[in-house]
Design a protein around this motif. Structure first.
Motif, mmCIF file in Angstrom:
data_model
loop_
_atom_site.group_PDB
_atom_site.id
_atom_site.type_symbol
_atom_site.label_atom_id
_atom_site.label_comp_id
_atom_site.label_asym_id
_atom_site.label_seq_id
_atom_site.Cartn_x
_atom_site.Cartn_y
_atom_site.Cartn_z
ATOM 1 N N GLU A 1 -8.220 41.129 63.513
ATOM 2 C CA GLU A 1 -8.522 40.651 62.159
ATOM 3 C C GLU A 1 -7.672 41.418 61.162
ATOM 4 O OE1 GLU A 1 -13.255 39.657 63.014
ATOM 5 O OE2 GLU A 1 -12.732 41.378 61.754
ATOM 6 N N TYR A 2 -7.147 40.694 60.207
ATOM 7 C CA TYR A 2 -6.462 41.327 59.078
ATOM 8 C C TYR A 2 -7.297 41.076 57.842
ATOM 9 C CZ TYR A 2 -2.164 41.281 61.902
ATOM 10 O OH TYR A 2 -1.212 41.460 62.874
ATOM 11 N N VAL A 3 -7.219 42.005 56.894
ATOM 12 C CA VAL A 3 -7.828 41.735 55.603
ATOM 13 C C VAL A 3 -6.693 41.446 54.632
ATOM 14 C CG1 VAL A 3 -9.272 42.611 53.734
ATOM 15 C CG2 VAL A 3 -9.793 43.202 56.108
ATOM 16 N N SER A 4 -6.711 40.240 54.093
ATOM 17 C CA SER A 4 -5.634 39.796 53.227
ATOM 18 C C SER A 4 -6.254 39.291 51.925
ATOM 19 C CB SER A 4 -4.868 38.683 53.958
ATOM 20 O OG SER A 4 -3.882 38.153 53.122
ATOM 21 N N HIS A 5 -5.898 39.913 50.805
ATOM 22 C CA HIS A 5 -6.479 39.583 49.493
ATOM 23 C C HIS A 5 -8.004 39.558 49.569
ATOM 24 C CE1 HIS A 5 -2.425 38.650 48.288
ATOM 25 N NE2 HIS A 5 -2.330 37.828 49.307
ATOM 26 N N VAL B 1 -11.029 38.140 55.230
ATOM 27 C CA VAL B 1 -10.740 38.471 56.627
ATOM 28 C C VAL B 1 -10.018 37.295 57.285
ATOM 29 C CG1 VAL B 1 -11.736 39.052 58.875
ATOM 30 C CG2 VAL B 1 -12.721 40.001 56.771
ATOM 31 N N VAL B 2 -8.829 37.569 57.863
ATOM 32 C CA VAL B 2 -8.079 36.549 58.604
ATOM 33 C C VAL B 2 -8.158 36.908 60.081
ATOM 34 C CG1 VAL B 2 -5.794 35.520 58.969
ATOM 35 C CG2 VAL B 2 -6.442 36.337 56.695
ATOM 36 N N GLN B 3 -8.695 35.993 60.887
ATOM 37 C CA GLN B 3 -8.712 36.248 62.328
ATOM 38 C C GLN B 3 -7.436 35.687 62.937
ATOM 39 O OE1 GLN B 3 -12.205 34.994 64.532
ATOM 40 N NE2 GLN B 3 -12.722 37.158 64.684
ATOM 41 N N ALA B 4 -6.466 36.569 63.191
ATOM 42 C CA ALA B 4 -5.176 36.133 63.729
ATOM 43 C C ALA B 4 -5.294 35.843 65.218
ATOM 44 C CB ALA B 4 -4.118 37.201 63.481
ATOM 45 N N VAL B 5 -6.084 36.650 65.925
ATOM 46 C CA VAL B 5 -6.329 36.469 67.358
ATOM 47 C C VAL B 5 -7.838 36.530 67.557
ATOM 48 C CG1 VAL B 5 -5.957 37.469 69.654
ATOM 49 C CG2 VAL B 5 -4.072 37.414 68.011
ATOM 50 N N GLY C 1 3.266 28.427 71.215
ATOM 51 C CA GLY C 1 2.343 27.777 70.283
ATOM 52 C C GLY C 1 2.992 27.638 68.923
ATOM 53 N N PRO C 2 2.384 26.856 68.038
ATOM 54 C CA PRO C 2 2.967 26.623 66.725
ATOM 55 C C PRO C 2 2.948 27.894 65.870
ATOM 56 C CG PRO C 2 0.770 25.677 66.833
ATOM 57 C CD PRO C 2 1.093 26.166 68.211
ATOM 58 N N SER C 3 3.710 27.883 64.817
ATOM 59 C CA SER C 3 3.774 29.007 63.894
ATOM 60 C C SER C 3 2.367 29.346 63.379
ATOM 61 C CB SER C 3 4.688 28.603 62.734
ATOM 62 O OG SER C 3 4.686 29.612 61.776
ATOM 63 N N GLY C 4 2.053 30.641 63.381
ATOM 64 C CA GLY C 4 0.775 31.080 62.837
ATOM 65 C C GLY C 4 -0.373 31.100 63.835
ATOM 66 N N CYS C 5 -0.112 30.799 65.120
ATOM 67 C CA CYS C 5 -1.210 30.716 66.094
ATOM 68 C C CYS C 5 -1.580 32.074 66.680
ATOM 69 C CB CYS C 5 -0.873 29.731 67.211
ATOM 70 S SG CYS C 5 0.398 30.324 68.345
ATOM 71 N N GLY C 6 -0.819 33.124 66.352
ATOM 72 C CA GLY C 6 -1.187 34.464 66.818
ATOM 73 C C GLY C 6 -0.301 35.045 67.913
ATOM 74 N N LYS C 7 0.869 34.455 68.133
ATOM 75 C CA LYS C 7 1.768 34.934 69.193
ATOM 76 C C LYS C 7 2.293 36.338 68.891
ATOM 77 C CE LYS C 7 4.744 31.550 68.559
ATOM 78 N NZ LYS C 7 4.134 30.865 67.403
ATOM 79 N N THR C 8 2.871 36.486 67.689
ATOM 80 C CA THR C 8 3.461 37.779 67.331
ATOM 81 C C THR C 8 2.394 38.865 67.302
ATOM 82 O OG1 THR C 8 5.286 36.773 66.132
ATOM 83 C CG2 THR C 8 4.721 39.023 65.507
ATOM 84 N N THR C 9 1.235 38.551 66.760
ATOM 85 C CA THR C 9 0.150 39.532 66.705
ATOM 86 C C THR C 9 -0.240 39.977 68.121
ATOM 87 O OG1 THR C 9 -0.634 38.520 64.664
ATOM 88 C CG2 THR C 9 -2.182 39.959 65.817
ATOM 89 N N SER C 10 -0.343 39.030 69.051
ATOM 90 C CA SER C 10 -0.675 39.374 70.437
ATOM 91 C C SER C 10 0.387 40.295 71.022
ATOM 92 C CB SER C 10 -0.769 38.113 71.301
ATOM 93 O OG SER C 10 -1.744 37.240 70.785
HETATM 94 N N1 LIG Z 1 -0.167 41.769 58.504
HETATM 95 C C1 LIG Z 1 -0.858 40.661 58.310
HETATM 96 N N2 LIG Z 1 -1.774 40.560 57.298
HETATM 97 C C2 LIG Z 1 -2.491 39.433 57.113
HETATM 98 N N3 LIG Z 1 -2.393 38.328 57.873
HETATM 99 C C3 LIG Z 1 -1.510 38.364 58.890
HETATM 100 C C4 LIG Z 1 -0.694 39.513 59.157
HETATM 101 N N4 LIG Z 1 0.083 39.244 60.245
HETATM 102 C C5 LIG Z 1 -0.223 37.988 60.626
HETATM 103 N N5 LIG Z 1 -1.165 37.456 59.823
HETATM 104 C C6 LIG Z 1 -1.760 36.108 59.937
HETATM 105 O O1 LIG Z 1 -2.248 35.956 61.262
HETATM 106 C C7 LIG Z 1 -1.982 34.672 61.782
HETATM 107 C C8 LIG Z 1 -1.145 34.778 63.048
HETATM 108 O O2 LIG Z 1 0.129 35.279 62.736
HETATM 109 P P1 LIG Z 1 1.264 35.560 63.826
HETATM 110 O O3 LIG Z 1 0.688 36.365 64.925
HETATM 111 O O4 LIG Z 1 2.433 36.116 63.118
HETATM 112 O O5 LIG Z 1 1.558 34.088 64.349
HETATM 113 P P2 LIG Z 1 2.823 33.490 65.139
HETATM 114 O O6 LIG Z 1 3.658 34.617 65.654
HETATM 115 O O7 LIG Z 1 2.215 32.668 66.242
HETATM 116 O O8 LIG Z 1 3.563 32.625 64.164
HETATM 117 C C9 LIG Z 1 -1.301 33.910 60.659
HETATM 118 O O9 LIG Z 1 -2.274 33.187 59.978
HETATM 119 C C10 LIG Z 1 -0.724 35.011 59.798
HETATM 120 O O10 LIG Z 1 -0.627 34.590 58.456
#
Ligand SMILES: Nc1ncnc2c1ncn2[C@@H]1O[C@H](COP(=O)(O)OP(=O)(O)O)[C@@H](O)[C@H]1O
Ligand SMILES: [Mg+2]
Length: 380
Positions: A30-34, A37-41, A58-67
Motif C-alpha cells: 500500500e502507498y499513501v498518496s495525497h 491509501v493506494v493498494q498497488a499489490v 499486465g497493463p500499465s498500473g497493475c502492480g508489476k514494477t511494485t512487485s
Molecule cells: N510510490 C508510489 N506512490 C503512490 N502510488 C504508487 C507508487 N508507485 C506505484 N504507485 C501506484 O501503484 C499502482 C501500481 O503501480 P506499478 O507497480 O508501477 O504498476 P506497473 O509497473 O504494472 O505499471 C499504480 O496505481 C501506481 O500509480
C-alpha cells in the motif's frame, strides 16, 4: 509447476534446485498518496524456480514494477513475505540481496566506455585485475559486443546500450536478474531481435530472469512461465501455451491475443460440459470445470484460428453458430473475418490462405462458424 522441478536429485536429499529462487507469499503493498491509501499489490503469491525465465505481464498500473521492487528490496511489503533461495529477506536491504535489476533507462555511465561500464562493479569490489579482464571479456562475448569495448554509450544504438546494461548486471553473477520493461525504448524490429537475444543469454548464463512487460507477445515468446496481473492481483500463472490456449479469466482472454467471447444460458449440463442456448439452429458445447447449473449464464472464449467458416451447416460433433459476415480483411498469410451473430456478438475468424478458394464468403453472406468443443473454454 512441474517444469521447474526438473532437477530431481538423489532420493531423499533436498537439492538446491528444489528451493525456489524467489517466493512472494501473500504480499501486499500500500502507498499513501495525497492522504489516500493506494493498494498497488493486493495479495500476490508466486514461486519462481531456479533458472526460470519468468514474466510479470499486465497493463500499465497493475502492480508489476511494485512487485519487482519488492523482490529487489527497493520497497518493503505492507504485508506478506519475500523469500530468496528459501531465506526470508522481507526486511533485507537491496545491496544485501543476491539479485540485480536492469532498468528501461539502462543507467549507463555516459563518460565511461563499454569495457569500464561493465567492469565497474567488479573493480569497486576489488576483484583482482586478471579476473576482471577474464569476466568482462567473457560477458562481452555473451552479449555480442566484442570489438566495441572502447565505445561510449552515446556512440551506440539503443539495442547495444541495452546489452551493455545487461552485461554490467550479469558480470556480478547475481543469482537472479530482474528486468523491468528493458526493451520498452527500442523500435519493434530491434525489440524482436533483442527478445531472442535475451532468451539466448539467459539460457547461456543459466540464471533466473524475472521479466516485467506489458507486451503479451513478448511474454509469450520468451517465458517459461507467466504471471498475468490485473489491478494488483495475479489472474493466471502458467506457461505461455496454457495462458494462450486456456485463459482462466475473462481478463486474461481479452488481454492475450485476439479472442472471442460468447455467452449463453446453459440448457443441458452433464459433469464435464454444458450446451448453451444461442440461436435456434446453433449448437454450442463447452467444457466446464466448475459447477454449472441449468439456467446459469456461461461465458466462453474461442480463439479466431480455431474457428472454421463455411456456407453450409457443418456435419459432426462440432460447436456451430450462424452469422452474417460484416467484414473481410485480407492479411497475406490469412484472412480475417468479422461475423455478426443474431444475438449481437461479433466473432473474429482467422483463416489461413491455403488455397485461392479456401472460402468464398463475402460481406453480407450468411455463414456457419464451427469449432471443436475442446477448443473453447468457460471463463470464471
Ligand atoms: N510510490 C508510489 N506512490 C503512490 N502510488 C504508487 C507508487 N508507485 C506505484 N504507485 C501506484 O501503484 C499502482 C501500481 O503501480 P506499478 O507497480 O508501477 O504498476 P506497473 O509497473 O504494472 O505499471 C499504480 O496505481 C501506481 O500509480
Ligand atoms: Mg512498471
Amino acid at each position: 509447476m512441474t517444469e521447474i522441478q526438473a532437477g530431481a536429485g538423489v532420493a531423499g536429499e533436498a537439492t538446491p534446485d528444489q528451493v525456489p529462487a524467489i517466493e512472494l507469499d501473500e504480499v501486499v503493498k500500500e502507498y499513501v498518496s495525497h492522504g489516500e491509501v493506494v493498494q498497488a499489490v493486493k495479495g500476490v503469491s508466486m514461486t519462481i524456480g531456479e533458472g526460470e525465465f519468468f514474466s510479470l505481464l499486465g497493463p500499465s498500473g497493475c502492480g508489476k514494477t511494485t512487485s519487482m521492487r519488492m523482490i529487489a528490496g527497493f520497497e518493503e511489503p505492507t504485508k506478506g513475505v519475500v523469500r530468496l533461495h528459501g531465506q526470508d529477506v522481507t526486511n533485507v536491504p537491496p545491496n544485501k540481496r543476491d539479485v540485480n535489476m536492469v532498468f528501461q533507462s539502462y543507467a549507463l555511465f555516459p563518460h565511461m566506455n563499454v569495457w569500464d561500464n561493465v567492469a565497474f562493479g567488479l573493480k569497486r569490489k576489488k576483484v583482482p585485475d586478471g579476473e576482471v579482464r577474464r569476466r568482462v571479456g567473457e560477458m562481452l562475448e555473451i552479449v555480442d559486443l566484442v570489438g566495441r569495448e572502447k565505445r561510449r554509450p552515446r556512440e551506440m544504438s539503443g539495442g547495444q546500450q541495452q546489452r551493455v546494461a545487461l552485461a554490467r548486471a550479469l558480470v556480478n553473477r547475481p543469482r537472479a536478474l530482474l528486468l523491468d520493461e528493458p526493451l520498452g525504448a527500442l523500435d519493434l524490429k530491434l525489440r524482436q531481435h533483442m527478445q531472442i537475444e535475451l532468451k539466448r543469454i539467459q539460457r547461456e548464463v543459466g540464471i533466473t530472469f524475472v521479466y516485467v512487460t506489458h507486451d503479451q507477445s513478448e511474454a509469450l515468446t520468451m517465458s517459461d512461465r507467466i504471471a498475468v496481473m490485473n489491478d494488483g492481483l495475479v489472474e493466471q500463472l502458467a506457461g505461455p501455451r496454457e495462458i494462450y490456449e486456456r485463459p482462466a479469466t475473462k481478463f486474461v482472454a481479452g488481454f492475450i491475443g485476439t479472442s472471442n467471447l460468447l455467452s449463453g444460458v446453459a440448457r443441458a449440463v452433464n459433469g464435464s460440459s454444458a450446451v448453451l442456448a444461442l440461436g435456434p439452429e446453433d449448437r454450442v458445447i463447452v467444457p466446464i470445470k466448475e459447477a454449472v447449473a441449468e439456467g446459469d449464464t456461461v461465458e466462453l472464449t474461442v480463439r479466431p484460428e480455431k474457428i472454421m467458416i463455411s456456407t453450409e451447416r457443418p456435419e459432426g460433433d462440432l460447436s456451430m453458430v450462424e452469422g452474417t459476415v460484416s467484414e473481410v480483411v485480407y492479411l497475406g498469410t490469412y484472412n480475417s473475418y468479422a461475423v455478426a451473430l443474431a444475438g449481437g456478438a461479433e466473432i473474429t475468424v482467422f483463416q489461413q490462405n491455403v488455397h485461392d478458394s479456401t472460402t468464398t464468403a463475402e460481406r453480407g453472406d450468411t455463414v456457419w462458424l464451427s469449432w471443436q468443443p475442446q477448443h473453447s473454454y468457460a471463463l470464471q
